[in-house]
Write a protein that holds these residues in place. Structure first.
Motif, PDB file in Angstrom:
ATOM      1  N   LEU A  58       1.281  -1.318  -0.371  1.00  0.00           N
ATOM      2  CA  LEU A  58      -0.332   0.153  -0.146  1.00  0.00           C
ATOM      3  C   LEU A  58       0.804   1.171   0.032  1.00  0.00           C
ATOM      4  N   SER A  59       0.306   2.469  -0.613  1.00  0.00           N
ATOM      5  CA  SER A  59       1.314   3.153  -0.723  1.00  0.00           C
ATOM      6  C   SER A  59       0.926   4.706   0.113  1.00  0.00           C
ATOM      7  N   TRP A  60       1.367   5.646   1.244  1.00  0.00           N
ATOM      8  CA  TRP A  60       0.695   6.444   1.853  1.00  0.00           C
ATOM      9  C   TRP A  60      -0.745   6.581   1.028  1.00  0.00           C
ATOM     10  N   THR A  61      -1.048   7.246   0.146  1.00  0.00           N
ATOM     11  CA  THR A  61      -2.411   7.437  -0.087  1.00  0.00           C
ATOM     12  C   THR A  61      -3.016   6.875  -0.143  1.00  0.00           C
ATOM     13  N   ALA A  62      -2.902   5.632  -0.723  1.00  0.00           N
ATOM     14  CA  ALA A  62      -3.919   4.377  -0.520  1.00  0.00           C
ATOM     15  C   ALA A  62      -4.830   4.252   0.489  1.00  0.00           C
ATOM     16  N   PHE A  63      -3.668   4.033   2.305  1.00  0.00           N
ATOM     17  CA  PHE A  63      -3.757   3.641   3.448  1.00  0.00           C
ATOM     18  C   PHE A  63      -4.475   4.946   3.597  1.00  0.00           C
ATOM     19  N   SER A  64      -3.993   6.263   3.372  1.00  0.00           N
ATOM     20  CA  SER A  64      -4.278   7.643   3.499  1.00  0.00           C
ATOM     21  C   SER A  64      -6.374   7.179   3.106  1.00  0.00           C
ATOM     22  N   LEU A  65      -6.569   7.156   2.241  1.00  0.00           N
ATOM     23  CA  LEU A  65      -7.887   6.222   1.971  1.00  0.00           C
ATOM     24  C   LEU A  65      -8.517   5.703   2.398  1.00  0.00           C
ATOM     25  N   LEU A  66      -7.875   4.293   2.652  1.00  0.00           N
ATOM     26  CA  LEU A  66      -8.591   2.789   4.103  1.00  0.00           C
ATOM     27  C   LEU A  66      -8.681   3.444   4.971  1.00  0.00           C
TER      28      LEU A  66
END
Length: 168
Positions: A58-66
């Motif tokens: 996971l990227s930072w942005t993907a984690f942020s979305l989750l």
């Protein structure tokens, strides 16, 4: 003089020289705040992506979305874009990846199909619940040498800075 203080003095001296060569008055305090804020954010991002998020690719942005969907529940893509500081196109791309991994799903508003919301799947909720305690350890490490009152004051100042940027 220790190495850290020597570097700070050299950095300030170099900025003064650069500002004089530009013929402009550079606000060194603003430069120091912005530069150190950027460095702290980038350092946190790099460490978290390497040490925590890489296990699930996971990227930072993907984690942020989750994380946002986990905390706030189903969210529209526009809201997620604003929260993450990215475009709705970026949210769409990240959502595609997360859907392929089975971590989230899209749903269109039946009254306006242009309004798309994102929610977590069971697997997505399971992953975020597994990741967040590890992620939180990194958050605590970031501020471990600060008193709680200092952390509260910094959080307040950062919110103020975000408001300043958004009002420009």
């Amino acid at each position: 003089m220790d190495k850290k203080n020597k570097h700070q003095i050299e950095e300030v001296d170099r900025l003064k020289v650069l500002s004089e060569s530009l013929g402009e008055d550079v606000d060194l305090h603003a430069v120091a705040v912005a530069t150190n804020l950027y460095r702290a954010a980038q350092s946190l991002r790099i460490v978290m992506e390497r040490d925590v998020l890489s296990a699930h690719k996971l990227s930072w942005t993907a984690f942020s979305l989750l994380y946002d969907v986990w905390v706030w529940g189903q969210r529209e893509t526009k809201e997620l874009a604003v929260s993450s500081g990215v475009t709705t196109a970026t949210i769409s791309t990240i959502t595609n990846t997360l859907e392929r991994k089975g971590l989230c799903k899209r749903s269109a508003d039946p009254r306006d199909r242009r309004r798309v919301s994102i929610s977590l799947t069971e697997k997505g909720e399971q992953v975020i619940k597994e990741l967040y305690p590890k992620f939180h350890q990194g958050e605590k490490k970031l501020v471990h040498s600060m008193e709680v009152s200092e952390q509260e004051r910094l959080a307040e100042q950062l919110r103020y800075m975000i408001q300043n940027i958004n009002n420009v």
